[in-house]
Design an enzyme around this catalytic site. Structure first.
Site, PDB file in Angstrom:
ATOM      1  N   ASP A  18       0.864  -1.195   0.000  1.00 30.66           N
ATOM      2  CA  ASP A  18       0.000   0.000   0.000  1.00 30.66           C
ATOM      3  C   ASP A  18       0.901   1.245   0.000  1.00 30.66           C
ATOM      4  O   ASP A  18       0.827   2.060   0.901  1.00 30.66           O
ATOM      5  CB  ASP A  18      -0.949  -0.008   1.209  1.00 30.66           C
ATOM      6  CG  ASP A  18      -0.233  -0.073   2.555  1.00 30.66           C
ATOM      7  OD1 ASP A  18       0.915  -0.580   2.606  1.00 30.66           O
ATOM      8  OD2 ASP A  18      -0.785   0.396   3.560  1.00 30.66           O
ATOM      9  N   HIS A 252       9.508  -0.659   9.498  1.00 33.89           N
ATOM     10  CA  HIS A 252       8.415  -1.635   9.378  1.00 33.89           C
ATOM     11  C   HIS A 252       8.576  -2.515   8.130  1.00 33.89           C
ATOM     12  O   HIS A 252       9.004  -3.664   8.203  1.00 33.89           O
ATOM     13  CB  HIS A 252       7.066  -0.912   9.336  1.00 33.89           C
ATOM     14  CG  HIS A 252       6.738  -0.178  10.609  1.00 33.89           C
ATOM     15  ND1 HIS A 252       6.797  -0.777  11.849  1.00 33.89           N
ATOM     16  CD2 HIS A 252       6.339   1.095  10.824  1.00 33.89           C
ATOM     17  CE1 HIS A 252       6.442   0.096  12.779  1.00 33.89           C
ATOM     18  NE2 HIS A 252       6.168   1.240  12.188  1.00 33.89           N
TER      19      HIS A 252
HETATM   20  C1  BDR Z   1       2.451  -0.677   8.726  1.00 25.34           C
HETATM   21  O1  BDR Z   1       1.370   0.234   8.497  1.00 25.34           O
HETATM   22  C2  BDR Z   1       1.682   1.109   7.432  1.00 25.34           C
HETATM   23  O2  BDR Z   1       1.476   2.434   7.825  1.00 25.34           O
HETATM   24  C3  BDR Z   1       3.115   0.891   7.085  1.00 25.34           C
HETATM   25  O3  BDR Z   1       3.346   1.028   5.696  1.00 25.34           O
HETATM   26  C4  BDR Z   1       3.417  -0.498   7.559  1.00 25.34           C
HETATM   27  O4  BDR Z   1       3.144  -1.444   6.570  1.00 25.34           O
HETATM   28  C5  BDR Z   1       3.052  -0.409  10.085  1.00 25.34           C
HETATM   29  O5  BDR Z   1       2.089  -0.593  11.088  1.00 25.34           O
HETATM   30 CA    CA Z   2       2.797  -0.786   4.229  1.00 22.25          CA
END
Ligand code: BDR
Ligand code: CA
Length: 329
Positions: A18, A252
């Site tokens: 995303d 992340h």
């Molecule tokens: C996840 O949520 C999204 O905002 C980031 O891209 C990552 O995949 C972290 O909680």
């Molecule tokens: Ca993400």
């Protein structure tokens, strides 16, 4: 090594994303990793709308010469989701920290993302690694199209969830992580499906921190990729600074790619994983030992996933930097 042997050692990857600032960091990590072939980029709603995340994928494909088709995926969740709208306060209105993005010339492939996942996996049995760093919606839809999919996927690596290891809990509620909270039912379906799955949750992604000095170093040494990462990360680091007082970010989505490239950097355990699909704990990921004797059938005969409980953060940051520097080799 002969060319043929080298091809056989390449990891063939579907990147389900995303895009998203940290998604963009993860995509460049995959792109410059020498032993990875990106077979498809599939998009989903999440950090921004499906129109914006798909545009971001096409933009990155063109700017960095990523040789992979883009398939547009889900624009809405399977079931109830936590929250409404898109987190523009984290990723910017355009998903990439509101830097200027030229309209891409290309378009997504005409095939839907879920069908593209099914076709690629079926054509390459046990060969495809799916790295999923957004909602699980596309994969749940692929499972609906082809319930035998788990037998044919090489591995699924998910950035999502929070199990409480290393003191890390949710980031969109006390117990829920954003990717899972954005479509809890899809995640519950995927984690219970028997697909060979590794979950890289906040338990480890919050352990690895990219600070300002580290990102400045990428800008200095990693050419246009470093410049781009520096630009998009301003917004992300400023968001973090507002909540923690530190101009830095957790790692992340790149952590899911790090697991693909070097799983030895992580400590893991096998567990049955379920996701709460209603109520105040919506989106919570819960793990259980396999085959427990509980007073509920909710955990009976649930195939296990592997969950990450620890990470060598220094090694991960080294690998990320070394890989990004391939951009200028
Ligand atoms: C996840 O949520 C999204 O905002 C980031 O891209 C990552 O995949 C972290 O909680
Ligand atoms: Ca993400």
């Amino acid at each position: 090594m002969s060319a043929r042997a080298k091809v056989n050692t390449m990891k063939q990857v579907i990147f389900d994303t995303d895009i998203g600032i940290d998604d963009a960091m993860a995509l460049l990590f995959l792109h410059y990793a020498p032993d990875v072939e990106i077979r498809a980029i599939v998009t989903g709603f999440g950090n921004a709308s499906i129109a914006d995340t798909t545009r971001n994928a096409l933009y990155m494909k063109e700017r960095f010469g990523i040789d992979a088709p883009v398939f547009r995926g889900a624009g809405a969740p399977f079931g109830a989701a936590l929250g409404e709208g898109y987190p523009d306060f984290v990723h910017g209105r355009n998903g990439l920290g509101d830097i200027d993005i030229a309209d891409p010339a290309g378009k997504p492939d005409s095939l839907d993302a879920a069908q593209a996942i099914v076709d690629l996996v079926r054509d390459n049995p046990k060969q495809i690694s799916i790295v999923a760093v957004g909602r699980m919606t596309n994969i749940a839809e692929a499972l609906a199209l082809d319930p035998q999919l788990p037998d044919h996927v090489g591995e699924l690596i998910v950035m999502g969830g929070a199990f409480g290891f290393n003191g890390h809990r949710g980031n969109v509620s006390p117990v829920a992580e954003a990717n899972i909270a954005g479509d809890p039912l899809a995640a519950d379906i995927v984690f219970s499906s028997g697909m060979p799955t590794t979950i890289v949750g906040l338990d480890v992604t919050n352990e690895t921190i990219m600070n300002s000095t580290y990102i400045d170093g990428l800008r200095r040494d990693a050419g246009d990729a470093g410049e781009f990462l520096h630009q998009i990360s301003r917004y992300y680091l400023a968001f973090n600074e507002r909540s923690t007082g530190r101009f830095e970010c957790s790692t992340h989505d790149p952590s899911a790619v790090a697991y693909l490239l070097n799983p030895g950097m992580f400590e893991t355990q096998q567990a049955a994983v379920r996701v709460v699909t209603e109520g105040i704990a919506l989106g919570q990921t819960i793990w259980s030992a396999p085959d427990p004797n509980y007073f509920t059938s909710a955990w009976k005969d649930i195939p296990t996933c592997q969950i990450c409980t620890g990470v060598d953060s220094e090694a991960l940051l080294r690998l990320y930097r070394d890989t990004l520097l391939m951009a200028v080799q």
